[in-house]
Scaffold this motif. Structure first.
Motif, PDB file in Angstrom:
ATOM      1  N   LYS A  97       0.864  -1.104   0.036  1.00  0.00           N
ATOM      2  CA  LYS A  97       0.012  -0.010   0.090  1.00  0.00           C
ATOM      3  C   LYS A  97       0.903   1.244   0.177  1.00  0.00           C
ATOM      4  CE  LYS A  97      -3.812   2.481   0.659  1.00  0.00           C
ATOM      5  NZ  LYS A  97      -4.680   2.815  -0.302  1.00  0.00           N
ATOM      6  N   LEU A  98       1.903   1.336   0.603  1.00  0.00           N
ATOM      7  CA  LEU A  98       2.770   2.374   1.070  1.00  0.00           C
ATOM      8  C   LEU A  98       3.495   2.617  -0.424  1.00  0.00           C
ATOM      9  CD1 LEU A  98       4.359   2.253   4.365  1.00  0.00           C
ATOM     10  CD2 LEU A  98       2.514   3.911   3.685  1.00  0.00           C
ATOM     11  N   GLN A  99       4.071   1.602  -1.209  1.00  0.00           N
ATOM     12  CA  GLN A  99       4.913   1.597  -2.482  1.00  0.00           C
ATOM     13  C   GLN A  99       3.842   1.937  -3.489  1.00  0.00           C
ATOM     14  OE1 GLN A  99       7.987   1.606  -1.768  1.00  0.00           O
ATOM     15  NE2 GLN A  99       8.260   2.228  -3.931  1.00  0.00           N
ATOM     16  N   ARG A 100       2.489   1.816  -3.152  1.00  0.00           N
ATOM     17  CA  ARG A 100       1.346   2.076  -4.260  1.00  0.00           C
ATOM     18  C   ARG A 100       1.446   1.041  -5.411  1.00  0.00           C
ATOM     19  NH1 ARG A 100       2.794   7.755  -3.280  1.00  0.00           N
ATOM     20  NH2 ARG A 100       1.368   8.746  -2.259  1.00  0.00           N
ATOM     21  N   PHE A 101       1.711  -0.258  -4.875  1.00  0.00           N
ATOM     22  CA  PHE A 101       1.501  -1.407  -5.877  1.00  0.00           C
ATOM     23  C   PHE A 101       0.109  -1.689  -6.219  1.00  0.00           C
ATOM     24  CE2 PHE A 101       6.306  -2.872  -4.862  1.00  0.00           C
ATOM     25  CZ  PHE A 101       6.672  -2.236  -5.593  1.00  0.00           C
ATOM     26  N   THR A 102      -0.610  -1.380  -5.028  1.00  0.00           N
ATOM     27  CA  THR A 102      -2.148  -1.985  -5.157  1.00  0.00           C
ATOM     28  C   THR A 102      -3.013  -0.562  -4.757  1.00  0.00           C
ATOM     29  OG1 THR A 102      -3.576  -3.339  -4.111  1.00  0.00           O
ATOM     30  CG2 THR A 102      -2.168  -2.615  -2.650  1.00  0.00           C
ATOM     31  N   THR A 103      -4.263  -0.674  -5.049  1.00  0.00           N
ATOM     32  CA  THR A 103      -5.080   0.533  -4.669  1.00  0.00           C
ATOM     33  C   THR A 103      -5.992  -0.164  -3.563  1.00  0.00           C
ATOM     34  OG1 THR A 103      -6.426  -0.147  -6.435  1.00  0.00           O
ATOM     35  CG2 THR A 103      -4.920   1.593  -6.949  1.00  0.00           C
ATOM     36  N   MET A 104      -5.677  -0.887  -3.061  1.00  0.00           N
ATOM     37  CA  MET A 104      -6.371  -1.540  -1.894  1.00  0.00           C
ATOM     38  C   MET A 104      -6.831  -0.679  -0.637  1.00  0.00           C
ATOM     39  SD  MET A 104      -5.411  -4.949   0.674  1.00  0.00           S
ATOM     40  CE  MET A 104      -3.909  -5.209  -0.443  1.00  0.00           C
ATOM     41  N   LYS A 105      -7.955  -0.654  -0.060  1.00  0.00           N
ATOM     42  CA  LYS A 105      -8.181   0.218   0.850  1.00  0.00           C
ATOM     43  C   LYS A 105      -7.490   0.049   1.879  1.00  0.00           C
ATOM     44  CE  LYS A 105     -13.207   1.317  -0.381  1.00  0.00           C
ATOM     45  NZ  LYS A 105     -14.569   1.105   0.132  1.00  0.00           N
ATOM     46  N   LEU A 106      -7.213   1.280   2.955  1.00  0.00           N
ATOM     47  CA  LEU A 106      -6.505   0.959   4.080  1.00  0.00           C
ATOM     48  C   LEU A 106      -7.084  -0.022   5.147  1.00  0.00           C
ATOM     49  CD1 LEU A 106      -3.531   2.014   4.990  1.00  0.00           C
ATOM     50  CD2 LEU A 106      -4.710   3.889   6.087  1.00  0.00           C
ATOM     51  N   ALA A 107      -8.626   0.079   5.188  1.00  0.00           N
ATOM     52  CA  ALA A 107      -9.130  -0.742   6.118  1.00  0.00           C
ATOM     53  C   ALA A 107      -8.860  -2.446   5.709  1.00  0.00           C
ATOM     54  CB  ALA A 107     -10.533  -0.811   6.333  1.00  0.00           C
ATOM     55  N   TYR A 108      -8.754  -2.617   4.396  1.00  0.00           N
ATOM     56  CA  TYR A 108      -8.366  -4.036   3.894  1.00  0.00           C
ATOM     57  C   TYR A 108      -6.806  -4.394   4.449  1.00  0.00           C
ATOM     58  CZ  TYR A 108     -12.595  -3.781   1.366  1.00  0.00           C
ATOM     59  OH  TYR A 108     -13.939  -3.629   0.934  1.00  0.00           O
ATOM     60  N   VAL A 109      -6.107  -3.437   4.438  1.00  0.00           N
ATOM     61  CA  VAL A 109      -4.712  -3.696   4.727  1.00  0.00           C
ATOM     62  C   VAL A 109      -4.415  -3.978   5.990  1.00  0.00           C
ATOM     63  CG1 VAL A 109      -2.317  -2.436   5.181  1.00  0.00           C
ATOM     64  CG2 VAL A 109      -3.704  -2.123   3.223  1.00  0.00           C
TER      65      VAL A 109
END
Length: 134
Positions: A97-109
């Motif tokens: 998520k921090l590297q922006r490899f995915t557009t996953m919501k932070l809640a899912y992280v």
């Protein structure tokens, strides 16, 4: 090979210090490193813990081991293994998520971390309120 308590504390302190130094350098924008590189001390420490845990669990497979001795012990080690895998999953998702490899919501992280915390609370409650009936 067994590590003394002082060695384990020193190892934990060293990897935490390295991680925090790298994190501060990244957050101050002094180092343009990838987030996965920042977490290298965490990955190394987790790998050491996982290997030690798997070796201890594999010791139950040797001949002459009585499975009635320590049935609770294997459950505890299985929980430790699940907890470590949840922590690794959280760190991987956070880095992605921090590297922006995915557009996953932070809640899912944070789902693996929440599962880890809920499991830890259940384990704590079980250890506090469990009354052994012999």
């Amino acid at each position: 090979m067994r590590m003394s308590l002082a060695q384990r504390v020193l190892l934990t302190w060293l990897f935490t210090l390295l991680f925090l130094i790298m994190l501060v350098l990244k957050l101050d924008e002094k180092a343009p490193w990838n987030w996965f590189l920042i977490f290298i001390p965490v990955w190394i420490f987790d790998t050491i813990l996982l290997v030690m845990l798997i070796v201890k669990m594999a010791g139950r497979c040797k001949s002459g081991f009585d499975p009635r001795n320590g049935s609770q012990n294997i459950k505890k080690k299985a929980w430790y293994l699940i907890a470590m895998l949840l922590k690794v999953a959280f760190c991987l998702a956070l880095c992605a998520k921090l590297q922006r490899f995915t557009t996953m919501k932070l809640a899912y992280v944070f789902i693996p971390l929440w599962a880890l915390l809920i499991g830890g609370m259940i384990e704590l409650g079980y250890n506090i309120f469990y009354v052994r009936r012999d």
